[in-house]
Design a protein around this motif. Sequence first.
Motif, short mmCIF file in Angstrom:
data_model
loop_
_atom_site.label_atom_id
_atom_site.label_comp_id
_atom_site.label_asym_id
_atom_site.label_seq_id
_atom_site.Cartn_x
_atom_site.Cartn_y
_atom_site.Cartn_z
N GLU A 72 16.95 0.17 -10.81
CA GLU A 72 17.94 0.52 -9.81
C GLU A 72 17.46 1.59 -8.84
O GLU A 72 18.00 1.71 -7.75
N LYS A 73 16.44 2.36 -9.23
CA LYS A 73 15.95 3.44 -8.39
C LYS A 73 14.58 3.87 -8.89
O LYS A 73 14.06 3.36 -9.88
N SER A 74 13.98 4.81 -8.20
CA SER A 74 12.68 5.33 -8.59
C SER A 74 12.78 6.05 -9.93
O SER A 74 13.69 6.86 -10.14
N ASP A 75 11.85 5.74 -10.84
CA ASP A 75 11.83 6.40 -12.13
C ASP A 75 10.43 6.28 -12.72
O ASP A 75 9.52 5.71 -12.11
N PHE A 76 10.25 6.83 -13.91
CA PHE A 76 8.94 6.81 -14.56
C PHE A 76 8.73 5.57 -15.43
O PHE A 76 7.74 5.49 -16.16
N ASP A 77 9.63 4.61 -15.38
CA ASP A 77 9.49 3.36 -16.12
C ASP A 77 8.59 2.42 -15.31
O ASP A 77 9.07 1.64 -14.49
N ALA B 70 0.80 -1.22 0.00
CA ALA B 70 0.00 0.00 0.00
C ALA B 70 0.84 1.27 0.00
O ALA B 70 0.36 2.33 -0.41
N THR B 71 2.07 1.19 0.47
CA THR B 71 2.94 2.36 0.55
C THR B 71 3.85 2.41 -0.67
O THR B 71 4.40 1.39 -1.08
N GLY B 72 4.01 3.58 -1.25
CA GLY B 72 4.82 3.67 -2.46
C GLY B 72 5.45 5.03 -2.64
O GLY B 72 5.27 5.95 -1.84
N ARG B 73 6.22 5.12 -3.71
CA ARG B 73 6.89 6.35 -4.09
C ARG B 73 5.93 7.26 -4.86
O ARG B 73 5.17 6.79 -5.71
N ILE B 74 5.95 8.56 -4.55
CA ILE B 74 5.26 9.56 -5.34
C ILE B 74 6.31 10.42 -6.04
O ILE B 74 7.19 10.98 -5.40
N LEU B 75 6.24 10.47 -7.36
CA LEU B 75 7.06 11.37 -8.17
C LEU B 75 6.16 12.52 -8.61
O LEU B 75 5.06 12.27 -9.15
N PHE B 76 6.60 13.77 -8.41
CA PHE B 76 5.71 14.89 -8.75
C PHE B 76 6.52 16.11 -9.18
O PHE B 76 7.70 16.25 -8.83
N LEU C 177 2.07 17.29 -12.30
CA LEU C 177 2.21 15.88 -12.65
C LEU C 177 2.51 15.12 -11.37
O LEU C 177 3.37 15.53 -10.59
N ALA C 178 1.80 14.02 -11.14
CA ALA C 178 2.07 13.20 -9.97
C ALA C 178 1.80 11.74 -10.31
O ALA C 178 0.76 11.41 -10.88
N VAL C 179 2.76 10.89 -9.96
CA VAL C 179 2.68 9.46 -10.26
C VAL C 179 2.93 8.69 -8.96
O VAL C 179 3.84 9.03 -8.19
N PHE C 180 2.12 7.66 -8.73
CA PHE C 180 2.25 6.83 -7.54
C PHE C 180 2.71 5.44 -7.93
O PHE C 180 2.12 4.80 -8.81
N ILE C 181 3.78 4.95 -7.28
CA ILE C 181 4.36 3.64 -7.57
C ILE C 181 4.30 2.80 -6.30
O ILE C 181 5.19 2.89 -5.44
N PRO C 182 3.25 1.99 -6.12
CA PRO C 182 3.17 1.17 -4.90
C PRO C 182 4.26 0.11 -4.86
O PRO C 182 4.73 -0.36 -5.90
N ASP C 183 4.67 -0.25 -3.65
CA ASP C 183 5.68 -1.30 -3.46
C ASP C 183 6.92 -1.03 -4.30
O ASP C 183 7.47 -1.92 -4.96
N GLN C 184 7.40 0.21 -4.24
CA GLN C 184 8.56 0.60 -5.05
C GLN C 184 9.78 -0.26 -4.78
O GLN C 184 10.62 -0.48 -5.67
N VAL C 185 9.91 -0.80 -3.57
CA VAL C 185 11.07 -1.60 -3.22
C VAL C 185 11.18 -2.86 -4.08
O VAL C 185 12.27 -3.41 -4.24
N SER C 186 10.08 -3.31 -4.67
CA SER C 186 10.10 -4.51 -5.51
C SER C 186 10.46 -4.22 -6.96
O SER C 186 10.33 -5.09 -7.81
N THR C 187 10.92 -3.00 -7.25
CA THR C 187 11.29 -2.65 -8.61
C THR C 187 12.40 -3.54 -9.15
O THR C 187 13.25 -4.02 -8.39
N ARG C 188 12.39 -3.76 -10.44
CA ARG C 188 13.50 -4.44 -11.11
C ARG C 188 14.51 -3.44 -11.62
O ARG C 188 15.54 -3.82 -12.21
#
Length: 316
Positions: free
Chosen positions: A152-157, A88-94, A139-150
């Motif tokens: 290397e870091k938070s991005d818009f992919d 439920a918790t994730g990264r917000i890019l804005f 512009l605002a994007v929400f990425i839940p469970d960001q830690v499970s990314t494949r």
Amino acid sequence: FQKYRGTRWTYRMKAADTNGNSVESNSISFQVDGVGDSASDFGGGGTDNDAVDKAPPAPSSSYSDSRPIPQSTVQDSDWPYDGPIQSATGRILFEFTGTSTFVCTGTVVDDGSRTNGRSVIVTAAHCAYSDVMKEFAKLAVFIPDQVSTRGEKSDFDCGNDRYGCWYLSFAVVERGWVENSFPANVQYDYAYYVVTDSPSTHSKGYSSGLTSTLDKDITPMSIDFSTNQINDHTVALGYSADKDPDFRYCSMDADTISGVPWYANLWLSYCGMSGGASGGPWIRDMTREGTGTVVSVNSWGFSDKVGMAGPVFRTG
């Protein structure tokens, strides 16, 4: 295990003696990213395809353990328990007009319905509305469970993230945040992003079978607007920019601090999370299966020492 690529598993160890005494480890979660390639041997038993045919059914995504997490002081560490709070918790890019990308944290919360056409994310007001520029994020994007990314870091992919990402429709902040500037508005530093439940707001990730409705694909956390958290053990979580993309937490008894003379913020005096964790949830009654209730959010801290402040929802 290629058959279960992208799924999350949890295991624990239990030891017992002949007298009936036993001890259990904490639950350990991991993600299956595949084993070798189609031509490699797996445990001496033939090819990967042979191993897939013999693989057991996938277990549930997390082991059910409703015990509270240890009531100890944790300054800043990786979250070890997985569960609904991690999803439920994730990264917000804005971004605001003419600015670079900022990072914050937000949490999907229960708004009372899964069929009202919207999903709600609680965060800090400064993650949604600039009290300097006097405008909402463009512009605002929400990425839940960001830690499970494949990645290397938070991005818009969005494709490299477990659930993908959601493009946020609009935000709601307190009038007191808009009409004042920091620190005169600290008591109002909480906000709600709203995302319309539509496939057009969702960009898919690597997990299959999602509905594209945020609060159906993610289990939302309960939220309490009336609790008095002072002296109660509290867990704060977030995505600190300097630890990106790790999911971090601190835990300790909540106190108060007056950053301005007329208002007492909630205060976690030893919390070491930093910028980027803003907007992350403060949880009451956190369990080892990752459940609990949101009672505040990460708001502000000092630049020269540890500590994290949070607004009191009921006095905002």
